[in-house]
Write an enzyme that holds these catalytic residues in place. Structure first.
Site, PDB file in Angstrom:
ATOM      1  N   GLY A 160      71.339  71.907  33.534  1.00  0.00           N
ATOM      2  CA  GLY A 160      70.535  73.058  33.784  1.00  0.00           C
ATOM      3  C   GLY A 160      71.243  74.496  33.318  1.00  0.00           C
ATOM      4  O   GLY A 160      71.671  74.444  32.234  1.00  0.00           O
ATOM      5  N   CYS A 161      70.797  75.358  34.134  1.00  0.00           N
ATOM      6  CA  CYS A 161      71.511  76.710  33.698  1.00  0.00           C
ATOM      7  C   CYS A 161      73.027  76.822  33.617  1.00  0.00           C
ATOM      8  O   CYS A 161      73.581  77.680  33.165  1.00  0.00           O
ATOM      9  CB  CYS A 161      71.066  77.796  35.125  1.00  0.00           C
ATOM     10  SG  CYS A 161      69.248  78.036  34.769  1.00  0.00           S
ATOM     11  N   ALA A 162      73.778  75.728  34.406  1.00  0.00           N
ATOM     12  CA  ALA A 162      75.063  75.732  33.950  1.00  0.00           C
ATOM     13  C   ALA A 162      75.729  75.245  32.671  1.00  0.00           C
ATOM     14  O   ALA A 162      76.741  75.327  32.358  1.00  0.00           O
ATOM     15  CB  ALA A 162      75.946  74.944  35.099  1.00  0.00           C
TER      16      ALA A 162
END
Length: 363
Positions: A141-143
């Site tokens: 995801g966002c990481a």
């Protein structure tokens, strides 16, 4: 070392006011207090976002199969453009980099499913060597933007004369769920967008460093990955017959304030540094509340998150791609030799990825 960045945006640019109108149409009959909830579109501090399809397509109730077919086709198309932009970018490079000079492709995404993975499909379009190593990473995801760079650095430490590209593709809009009337889906509609990036990372012995035209180059000094146990419900997907349903906990800002603060300080202290020693804070802008939580937790002034806020305003949250756009803005603004930066991103798991950067003399 990071020596070039390429970007690509989908063709459909949407004003945030139009997104709010779309949300009111989709959710209005299912939230009694829809007019009280819609201000989230203003408080997100986003002006424009880019999407893979025109707005009317999202109202047509496409099936999971249709959405994933679009994901595969458009990921290959858009990633190809970002890679070309990266390897031929005149801002970063004195001379172009040839596809056959790339030793590995790290492909990062969380918004669709493909086997063979998208990197294999890209290699059928662009003339990479058939021996190029492929490292697909899914689910961060966002990481994922920060994690992809961390894994590229690991590769280059083991192979210091080689070069890697990290390709991030996130078509968040293709995961929009009709019939999902949760607040998570509404918040996701206010925040998420589509985008693509490519970063060229080399070992310190790579001949490609001679192609750089940058006066200062960011070196990844160290990386730090942390998982919060038993936190699967903080962020991620729930999978149904209709596709991917966003999970987005309202506790994320408080987690940044409490859990992430000691993680960052422990990482920095292991290098005899503290937050006040950081010249550039390269944060994934998950949302304005998350950025504010970073400021409070690490004792940073708002100036430190100004570039992250500007990227969020212009592009929305493109999941893993967004932090690469933030990094690109820092590099284009000019970073001084000897200064340090901290990259930080959060993702499903729940997890954090941190990178300590130091700028060294380049061309």
């Amino acid at each position: 070392m990071i020596i070039s960045i390429g970007k690509h945006l989908p063709p459909y640019c949407l004003q945030q006011s139009d997104a709010a109108a779309f949300a009111k149409q989709q959710f209005g009959n299912h939230f009694r207090d829809i007019d009280r909830l819609l201000p989230v579109f203003n408080s997100a501090e986003i002006d424009t976002r880019y999407f893979a399809m025109p707005m009317e397509w999202y109202s047509s109730r496409p099936t999971f199969e249709e959405k994933n077919e679009r994901y595969i086709a458009l990921s290959v198309e858009y990633a190809t453009e970002a890679i070309r932009n990266c390897l031929k970018n005149p801002f970063y490079l004195e001379n172009n980099v040839e596809y056959k000079e790339i030793d590995a492709i790290i492909f990062v995404s969380t918004t669709g499913i493909s086997t063979p993975s998208i990197d294999a499909r890209i290699m059928n379009v662009l003339p990479f060597s058939p021996h190029t190593k492929r490292i697909p990473i899914w689910g961060l995801g966002c990481a994922g933007g920060a994690s992809g760079l961390s894994r590229a650095n690991d590769y280059c430490l083991a192979h210091p004369t080689e070069a890697v590209i990290v390709v991030n593709v996130e078509l968040c809009s293709l995961t929009f769920q009709h019939g999902d009337y949760t607040k998570s889906n509404l918040i996701g509609t206010a925040l998420f967008a589509d985008g693509v990036s490519c970063v060229l990372v080399t070992g310190e012995g790579s001949e490609l460093l001679n192609r750089s035209r940058m006066g200062s180059l960011p070196v990844i000094v160290s990386t730090h990955s942390t998982l919060m146990k038993n936190s699967e419900d903080v962020m991620g997907w729930e999978v149904s017959n209709e596709g991917l349903h966003v999970v987005f906990s309202k506790s994320i800002p408080s987690i940044v304030s409490t859990w992430l603060e000691p993680t960052v300080k422990e990482f920095l202290s292991s290098h005899q540094k503290s937050p006040e020693h950081i010249d550039y804070f390269i944060a994934h802008p998950g949302g304005t509340k998350v950025l504010t939580a970073y400021e409070h937790a690490l004792g940073l002034n708002r100036e430190k998150t100004a570039i992250s806020r500007d990227v969020l305003r212009r592009y929305g949250n493109m999941s893993s791609v967004t932090i690469i756009y933030v990094l690109d803005e820092f590099l284009r603004n000019g970073c001084k030799v000897g200064q340090t930066g901290l990259m930080a991103a959060l993702g499903p798991g729940f997890c954090s990825e941190l990178l300590l950067l130091e700028w060294k003399k380049g061309a």
